[in-house]
Scaffold this motif. Structure first.
Motif, PDB file in Angstrom:
ATOM      1  N   VAL A  91       1.145  -1.174  -0.021  1.00 39.91           N
ATOM      2  CA  VAL A  91      -0.212   0.015   0.060  1.00 39.91           C
ATOM      3  C   VAL A  91       0.923   1.104   0.129  1.00 39.91           C
ATOM      4  N   CYS A 116      -4.786   2.813   3.309  1.00 40.96           N
ATOM      5  CA  CYS A 116      -4.948   1.871   4.467  1.00 40.96           C
ATOM      6  C   CYS A 116      -5.741   2.633   5.312  1.00 40.96           C
ATOM      7  N   SER A 117      -6.663   2.016   6.012  1.00 44.34           N
ATOM      8  CA  SER A 117      -7.507   2.667   6.949  1.00 44.34           C
ATOM      9  C   SER A 117      -6.872   3.285   8.019  1.00 44.34           C
ATOM     10  N   LEU A 118      -5.813   2.805   8.480  1.00 44.81           N
ATOM     11  CA  LEU A 118      -4.922   3.128   9.614  1.00 44.81           C
ATOM     12  C   LEU A 118      -4.074   4.552   9.119  1.00 44.81           C
ATOM     13  N   ASN A 144       2.543   2.264   9.623  1.00 44.73           N
ATOM     14  CA  ASN A 144       1.152   2.355   8.885  1.00 44.73           C
ATOM     15  C   ASN A 144       0.470   3.638   8.856  1.00 44.73           C
ATOM     16  N   GLU A 202      -9.129  -1.894   9.184  1.00 46.19           N
ATOM     17  CA  GLU A 202     -10.596  -2.262   8.714  1.00 46.19           C
ATOM     18  C   GLU A 202     -10.621  -3.809   8.413  1.00 46.19           C
ATOM     19  N   VAL A 203      -9.269  -4.333   8.205  1.00 47.87           N
ATOM     20  CA  VAL A 203      -9.446  -6.014   8.190  1.00 47.87           C
ATOM     21  C   VAL A 203      -9.442  -6.688   9.566  1.00 47.87           C
ATOM     22  N   CYS A 286      -7.557  -7.870   2.532  1.00 44.57           N
ATOM     23  CA  CYS A 286      -7.432  -6.201   2.424  1.00 44.57           C
ATOM     24  C   CYS A 286      -7.586  -5.753   1.181  1.00 44.57           C
TER      25      CYS A 286
HETATM   26  S1  SF4 Z   1      -4.536  -4.769   6.254  1.00 42.14           S
HETATM   27 FE1  SF4 Z   1      -5.207  -2.883   7.523  1.00 42.14          FE
HETATM   28  S2  SF4 Z   1      -3.320  -1.904   8.238  1.00 42.14           S
HETATM   29 FE2  SF4 Z   1      -2.744  -3.515   6.371  1.00 42.14          FE
HETATM   30  S3  SF4 Z   1      -2.878  -2.286   4.614  1.00 42.14           S
HETATM   31 FE3  SF4 Z   1      -4.930  -3.173   4.875  1.00 42.14          FE
HETATM   32  S4  SF4 Z   1      -6.092  -1.926   5.961  1.00 42.14           S
HETATM   33 FE4  SF4 Z   1      -4.048  -1.218   6.440  1.00 42.14          FE
END
Ligand code: SF4
Length: 334
Positions: A91, A116-118, A144, A202-203, A286
């Motif tokens: 990502v 990435c949600s984080l 992240n 989010e995963v 993801c």
């Molecule tokens: S798994 Fe979670 S922390 Fe890793 S890239 Fe995806 S959303 Fe972000």
């Protein structure tokens, strides 16, 4: 244009086809081999290195990657990289990290929208606000995050070294950003007081304790969970650890059956290393990682875009935070 099928591919890539047939529906393999062959040719032509995170699909992870691993392994590989071009199959924040640590390298990401949600949960202004609220407390930021957020931080960490980095700051109180669940897990392992933020993956946040119990009771599986999962899930686990620590745990324990409570491709990519273990897969994908595909890796190498850039003033500050993390890994004082 889609590369053409040649019957010789099955001989040329016999070993790889055999691996992929154990991980993917076998009829997918002939679909992937022409792309893999075309990508290998472009890699040689461009002098490029392909780095893939452990959450990438098997045809990428096993088929075209030169370097594989978790965020920390990819960050270290980027820092040591002497190739002219790196294609980061992961990502956006990972590609930014590679660019910050290897500014001389052209860093490409096959899909610039792989987020990435984080990373999206926090901004540089939020970090400045927290510093103002907790004067004197150093900021430790999970990798992240965007380059802007890293630039506001004293040190970065990954889930593999978070406790080590927090304690290396030598402070009674540390602002730990942005994953609330990873933060709570770190707080349970240190006497340092942590100020947390409400970011979540989010995963991993969707896993439940009931799912974990089901894996144990129904399938008699050992449970291994990523620390980005909610605390009630971690409480059910036999082992909680980062992506790399999960591999080390499997090496040590050699369980008959295991449920990896993390992103789905992780189990696929470990299965070949541990053929005697049966993997029970709770399949949470993801959506950001899965934006990366063989066709867009091919396009990226062919056209040398999208390139990831970081403004120099941001990169200098973010690099300092990342280098402090790498120094902790080498056992140096920071
Ligand atoms: S798994 Fe979670 S922390 Fe890793 S890239 Fe995806 S959303 Fe972000």
């Amino acid at each position: 244009m889609k590369p053409a099928w040649r019957d010789e591919l099955l001989t040329e890539y016999a070993g790889l086809a055999d691996k992929l047939e154990r991980l993917l529906p076998c009829l997918e393999v002939p679909m992937h081999l022409p792309w893999i062959d075309a990508i290998q040719a472009l890699k040689r032509e461009r002098g490029a290195v392909v780095m893939a995170h452990s959450y990438q699909s098997p045809e990428i992870f096993h088929g075209v990657a030169d370097v594989t691993g978790d965020s920390l392994a990819l960050a270290q590989a980027a820092a040591d990289c002497d190739a002219g071009v790196v294609v980061l199959c992961g990502v956006h924040f990972m590609a930014e990290t590679a660019k910050i640590l290897a500014p001389h390298v052209k860093v490409l990401i096959p899909d610039a929208l792989a987020g990435c949600s984080l990373a999206d949960s926090i901004t540089a202004a939020d970090v400045r606000m927290l510093r103002a609220r907790h004067p004197g407390a150093p900021v430790v930021t999970y990798v992240n995050t965007s380059a802007d957020v890293k630039a506001e931080s004293d040190a970065c960490c990954t889930s593999a070294n978070a406790v080590q980095v927090v304690e290396a700051m030598g402070a009674d109180k540390v602002i730990f950003l942005p994953d609330r669940y990873l933060g709570a897990h770190v707080a349970s392992q240190t006497d340092v007081q942590l100020v947390l933020w409400d970011g979540r993956c989010e995963v991993h946040e969707t896993f439940t304790a009931a799912q974990a119990r089901h894996a144990r009771e129904r399938f008699d599986a050992r449970l291994v969970a990523h620390p980005e999962c909610p605390p009630e899930v971690l409480a059910e686990a036999d082992f909680v650890g980062s992506t790399s620590a999960m591999g080390a745990w499997l090496e040590r324990e050699q369980p008959e059956r295991v449920a990896l409570i993390t992103e789905c491709s992780m189990a696929d990519n470990l299965r070949l290393r541990f053929p005697a273990t049966e993997f029970i897969k709770p399949c949470n994908l993801c959506p950001h990682m899965k934006r990366i595909t063989l066709p867009n890796i091919h396009a990226c190498l062919r056209d040398l875009v999208p390139e990831v850039t970081v403004p120099e003033d941001v990169a200098i500050r973010a690099r300092r935070a990342l280098e402090r993390m790498l120094a902790v890994g080498r056992g140096e004082r920071i």
